[in-house]
Design a protein around this motif. Structure first.
Motif, PDB file in Angstrom:
ATOM      1  N   PHE B  13      12.157  -6.752 -10.494  1.00  0.00           N
ATOM      2  CA  PHE B  13      12.724  -6.858 -11.842  1.00  0.00           C
ATOM      3  C   PHE B  13      14.192  -7.171 -11.649  1.00  0.00           C
ATOM      4  N   VAL B  18      10.602  -3.617  -6.736  1.00  0.00           N
ATOM      5  CA  VAL B  18       9.860  -2.422  -7.118  1.00  0.00           C
ATOM      6  C   VAL B  18       8.596  -2.283  -6.275  1.00  0.00           C
ATOM      7  N   PRO B  37       4.254   9.588  -6.649  1.00  0.00           N
ATOM      8  CA  PRO B  37       5.125  10.218  -7.635  1.00  0.00           C
ATOM      9  C   PRO B  37       5.516   9.236  -8.730  1.00  0.00           C
ATOM     10  N   SER B  38       5.998   9.761  -9.831  1.00  0.00           N
ATOM     11  CA  SER B  38       6.412   8.944 -10.961  1.00  0.00           C
ATOM     12  C   SER B  38       7.487   7.948 -10.522  1.00  0.00           C
ATOM     13  N   GLY B  39       7.338   6.709 -10.950  1.00  0.00           N
ATOM     14  CA  GLY B  39       8.343   5.700 -10.636  1.00  0.00           C
ATOM     15  C   GLY B  39       8.122   4.987  -9.322  1.00  0.00           C
ATOM     16  N   CYS B  40       7.001   5.261  -8.639  1.00  0.00           N
ATOM     17  CA  CYS B  40       6.789   4.650  -7.328  1.00  0.00           C
ATOM     18  C   CYS B  40       6.225   3.241  -7.439  1.00  0.00           C
ATOM     19  N   GLY B  41       5.829   2.834  -8.653  1.00  0.00           N
ATOM     20  CA  GLY B  41       5.356   1.462  -8.822  1.00  0.00           C
ATOM     21  C   GLY B  41       3.856   1.329  -9.047  1.00  0.00           C
ATOM     22  N   LYS B  42       3.168   2.425  -9.301  1.00  0.00           N
ATOM     23  CA  LYS B  42       1.716   2.372  -9.512  1.00  0.00           C
ATOM     24  C   LYS B  42       1.363   1.508 -10.717  1.00  0.00           C
ATOM     25  N   SER B  43       2.018   1.800 -11.838  1.00  0.00           N
ATOM     26  CA  SER B  43       1.705   1.053 -13.059  1.00  0.00           C
ATOM     27  C   SER B  43       2.036  -0.413 -12.887  1.00  0.00           C
ATOM     28  N   THR B  44       3.168  -0.689 -12.267  1.00  0.00           N
ATOM     29  CA  THR B  44       3.565  -2.079 -12.058  1.00  0.00           C
ATOM     30  C   THR B  44       2.495  -2.813 -11.266  1.00  0.00           C
TER      31      THR B  44
HETATM   32  N1  LIG Z   1      10.065  -4.026 -17.161  1.00  0.00           N
HETATM   33  C1  LIG Z   1      10.780  -3.409 -16.224  1.00  0.00           C
HETATM   34  N2  LIG Z   1      12.060  -3.769 -16.000  1.00  0.00           N
HETATM   35  C2  LIG Z   1      12.779  -3.161 -15.052  1.00  0.00           C
HETATM   36  N3  LIG Z   1      12.345  -2.178 -14.254  1.00  0.00           N
HETATM   37  C3  LIG Z   1      11.083  -1.760 -14.423  1.00  0.00           C
HETATM   38  C4  LIG Z   1      10.246  -2.353 -15.427  1.00  0.00           C
HETATM   39  N4  LIG Z   1       9.030  -1.739 -15.352  1.00  0.00           N
HETATM   40  C5  LIG Z   1       9.127  -0.811 -14.391  1.00  0.00           C
HETATM   41  N5  LIG Z   1      10.355  -0.816 -13.818  1.00  0.00           N
HETATM   42  C6  LIG Z   1      10.801   0.028 -12.711  1.00  0.00           C
HETATM   43  O1  LIG Z   1       9.873  -0.074 -11.687  1.00  0.00           O
HETATM   44  C7  LIG Z   1       9.654   1.155 -11.063  1.00  0.00           C
HETATM   45  C8  LIG Z   1       8.180   1.483 -11.037  1.00  0.00           C
HETATM   46  O2  LIG Z   1       7.740   1.690 -12.348  1.00  0.00           O
HETATM   47  P1  LIG Z   1       6.248   2.072 -12.662  1.00  0.00           P
HETATM   48  O3  LIG Z   1       5.347   1.072 -12.029  1.00  0.00           O
HETATM   49  O4  LIG Z   1       6.127   2.212 -14.125  1.00  0.00           O
HETATM   50  O5  LIG Z   1       6.096   3.473 -11.973  1.00  0.00           O
HETATM   51  P2  LIG Z   1       4.904   4.509 -12.039  1.00  0.00           P
HETATM   52  O6  LIG Z   1       3.833   3.954 -12.902  1.00  0.00           O
HETATM   53  O7  LIG Z   1       4.495   4.684 -10.635  1.00  0.00           O
HETATM   54  O8  LIG Z   1       5.482   5.759 -12.588  1.00  0.00           O
HETATM   55  C9  LIG Z   1      10.482   2.177 -11.810  1.00  0.00           C
HETATM   56  O9  LIG Z   1      11.636   2.444 -11.084  1.00  0.00           O
HETATM   57  C10 LIG Z   1      10.812   1.492 -13.098  1.00  0.00           C
HETATM   58  O10 LIG Z   1      12.073   1.891 -13.546  1.00  0.00           O
END
Ligand SMILES: Nc1ncnc2c1ncn2[C@@H]1O[C@H](COP(=O)(O)OP(=O)(O)O)[C@@H](O)[C@H]1O
Ligand SMILES: [Mg+2]
Lengths: 359, 356
Positions: B13, B18, B37-44
């Motif tokens: 991003f 990420v 853990p939260s913020g590790c990039g799973k959702s991404t």
């Molecule tokens: N659209 C975006 N723009 C910028 N940073 C993003 C965006 N989406 C997610 N991030 C960053 O990417 C990292 C991983 O996010 P995310 O995949 O949501 O984590 P998780 O689902 O593991 O909690 C986080 O640090 C988040 O701040």
């Protein structure tokens, strides 16, 4: 508890701060509102040596009185219909029925509003106050035209502006700019645009059609004056409602749009199934606000046309003010204001009902 | 049914990377859980599979086809979101059939497919309700129904149970496991809850800061964690770690020692510990047991916290020679705070990690 005592103390202070504004509101908005109701039942004038009299609903009758008159064609002694050069029947003049006609005392003083032919007869709709009726129709026309024009235009702009594009903020500012300019100033400027001789609009149309277009005096013709004012008014406030739509758009969860993306919805489907349902509450607000503002149409008329030409841009508020102050007929102006209040109230209630949440 | 393969997948991003080069192979019909853990990039990562986020570099294949530039709707996936994302203005029936409405499917077929999905999820009686009349669990069921109706080859779940209360979460967890058996589809499931991961997964992918830490079956991860992070993340309560000094290293064993710990010999390959120096000893709370008397080699300390769960008693012990350790003792133990205990463990079950 400490928090409680500060609250009660600041409550007093709060009322103290609110008092000046509240007093002004009371004097200029709340009291006049009730005065209008009271005056509309009297013969109150702005300045008059005579004492004020209670007259009941006479003012309302004088404004709203209507009748339908069926006029038979004039016949000659043989009982044949007298026809003019075109072969159309001729009719006795309306005033023979409404002026000092002992058989029709209830039509006394009424005037023809409009009429049509029905067989050989002529049907005439009479109104006690034709000018009021015209302003009522003009005001309703204005409202009916401007609600979709301004509301829809604002929504369109909001949808365009709700994208993440470079420099989008510049567009937001530009579209919002007319809102912060006084409507009086805008009206004055648009007089130049609409000018019949050297107006900007005429010049543009002239240029676009390579000279084929004949200049029009937009504000000076009965068939274009109201439309011109509608377009200008829609333009002036469109930015305001755009911002409200924009706020509504931003409350819609992006996840819904992701669902739509995954399902492969096209732009129209996305709008229909996600955006528009998500904007329902905003839509109610926008449409009611536009309606209420539209009914209050005055400044544009006052600056641009003064109700003319031939009363084609008379409006309720313009008439209320014209009568109340121009003619010093405070009770007449108040009556119009009260009627306007009930019209707006009724329309707002209907709009709320139509857009209610269905479960 | 489909395989999913990620090869050196990266995501940035702006300037922040990420996802930092991820390789994952998901077999046909497998239930894979991304945990971390939260913020590790799973959702991404999941959203990249769905097509909701562009892939900065690397390739994503679904069923052997590179889909980096394929529209989400053409990837054969369906996604269930944490917030359900069901439409409040539509009935359950309309919500479940939303994808078919969009696709312009005939009324009869839509009704049939919606009914089919409703049967699978046992929610036929809910079809004419509005979302506002549903509980959280029922809403999530509707969201899953909407996914089923798409008949996808890959289901994607992004923390679908996080908004539910604990009891409901357990029910839904079982439902999802059942659903997987019934549909036999490939499922990718994201969670930060290692219990969900352990109970649902055929294969777990542990992520940290956009880097895969370990991929394997739940019990592989539990018994053979690849590193300190995985060891600490998998298992509850978390593994105890103790700084130790390597005293002796032979081909099949390493002897370590710490202020609180008399020398103990672990049956691990010397490898990276051959040079001596420091290391981290990991002992799962479940592998500690109470020993009677002043046994040599045991960890002595005073109980500072007791949690009696009936099936298990978790005690937190301040060690006499410094440090703190958590033990999960089988069954109910009437231990009280302040009691002195001695804990011992089987060296074969301990883990040794190189100092980070
Ligand atoms: N659209 C975006 N723009 C910028 N940073 C993003 C965006 N989406 C997610 N991030 C960053 O990417 C990292 C991983 O996010 P995310 O995949 O949501 O984590 P998780 O689902 O593991 O909690 C986080 O640090 C988040 O701040
Ligand atoms: Mg997430």
């Amino acid at each position: 508890m400490a928090a409680r005592s500060t609250l009660t103390q600041s409550n007093m202070a709060g009322w103290g701060f609110a008092l000046p504004a509240f007093a002004l509101l009371a004097v200029f908005i709340i009291l006049p509102f009730f005065f209008a109701f009271a005056f509309s039942l009297t013969d109150q004038r702005l300045i008059s040596p005579n004492p004020t009299r209670y007259v009941g609903f006479e003012n309302y009758e004088r404004l709203l009185g209507m009748n339908i008159l069926r006029i038979e064609p004039a016949r000659d002694d043989a009982g044949q219909i007298v026809r003019d050069a075109n072969g159309d029947p001729t009719y006795p003049r309306v005033r023979t029925f409404t002026r000092n006609n002992p058989d029709l005392p209830h039509l006394q003083g009424m005037r023809e509003w409009f009429g049509w032919r029905s067989g050989d007869d002529r049907v005439v709709v009479l109104a006690r106050d034709v000018l009021f009726m015209k302003s009522l129709v003009n005001t309703l026309t204005f409202v009916i035209a401007i609600v979709p024009l301004q509301g829809g235009g604002a929504l369109l702009l909001a949808l365009l502006i709700n994208q993440r594009l470079r420099g989008i903020n510049a567009f937001r500012a530009i579209y919002f700019m007319p809102v912060v300019i006084s409507i009086v100033v805008v009206s004055l400027l648009w007089r130049f645009i609409y000018d019949g001789n050297d107006g900007v609009l005429n010049n543009i149309l002239h240029g676009l059609t390579l000279g084929a277009f004949q200049p029009i005096d937009w504000l000076g013709r009965t068939d274009t004056a109201l439309a011109s004012i509608i377009v200008m008014s829609a333009w002036q406030a469109v930015g305001f409602h755009m911002v409200i739509w924009l706020a509504g758009l931003q409350t819609i969860s992006p996840t819904y749009y992701e669902v739509a993306t995954i399902e492969g919805a096209n732009k129209w489907q996305t709008f229909r199934y996600i955006t528009w349902p998500g904007l329902r509450n905003t839509a109610v607000l926008v449409f009611i606000v536009i309606t209420i503002q539209a009914f209050a149409l005055f400044a544009q008329i006052d600056v641009m046309t003064n109700g003319g030409p031939l009363d084609s841009t008379q409006t309720l508020v313009f008439q209320a003010i014209e009568r109340g102050y121009g003619k010093q007929d405070i009770s007449g102006g108040s009556t119009i204001a009260v009627i306007l209040f009930f019209v707006v109230l009724a329309i707002s209630l209907v709009q709320r009902y139509l857009t209610r949440e269905r479960t | 049914m489909a395989e999913v393969n990620l090869k050196q997948v990266r995501k940035s991003f702006g300037d922040t990377e990420v996802i930092k080069g991820v390789d994952i192979d998901i077999d046909d019909g497998e239930f894979v859980v991304f945990v971390g853990p939260s913020g590790c990039g799973k959702s991404t990562l999941l959203r990249m599979i769905a097509g909701l986020e562009d892939i900065t570099s690397g390739t994503l294949e679904i069923d052997g086809r590179v889909v980096n530039d394929v529209q989400p709707k053409d990837r054969g996936i369906a996604m269930v979101f944490q917030t359900y994302a069901i439409f409040p203005h539509m009935s359950v029936r309309e919500n479940v059939g939303f994808g078919l409405t969009i696709a312009g499917v005939s009324r009869d077929e839509k009704d049939r497919k919606v009914m089919e999905a409703a049967k699978i999820l046992q929610m036929e009686h809910l079809l004419d309700r509005r979302p506002s009349q549903l509980s959280g669990g029922q809403r999530q069921r509707v969201a899953i129904g909407r996914a089923i109706v798409r008949d996808p080859s890959v289901f994607l779940f992004d923390e679908p149970l996080s908004n539910l209360d604990a009891a409901l979460r357990m029910d839904m967890r079982m439902e999802i496991a059942k659903l997987h058996k019934q549909l036999d589809a490939t499922m990718v499931y994201v969670t930060h809850d290692q219990v969900e991961a352990m109970t649902l997964a055929d294969k777990i992918v542990v992520l940290r800061d956009g880097i895969v830490q370990q991929i394997g079956a739940p019990m592989d991860l539990y018994h053979k964690p690849a590193n300190l992070f995985v060891a600490g993340f998998i298992g509850s309560p978390s593994m105890n770690f103790m700084d130790v000094a390597v005293r002796q290293a032979s081909a099949e064993s390493v002897t370590v020692e710490a202020p609180a710990l008399d020398p103990v010999t672990l049956p691990v390959a010397s490898g990276e510990f051959a040079g001596g120096g420091g290391a981290k000893l990991g002992i799962r709370p479940q592998h500690l047991s109470v020993v009677e008397g002043n046994t040599g080699g045991a960890l002595h300390g005073r109980v500072v916290l007791v949690e009696r769960l009936g099936t298990e008693t978790v005690v937190n012990v301040d060690l006499a020679r410094g440090g703190n350790i958590v033990a999960a003792l089988a069954e109910d133990r009437p231990l009280s705070v302040g009691a002195n205990v001695a804990l011992s463990f089987d060296p074969a079950q301990a883990h040794l990690f190189a100092d980070a």
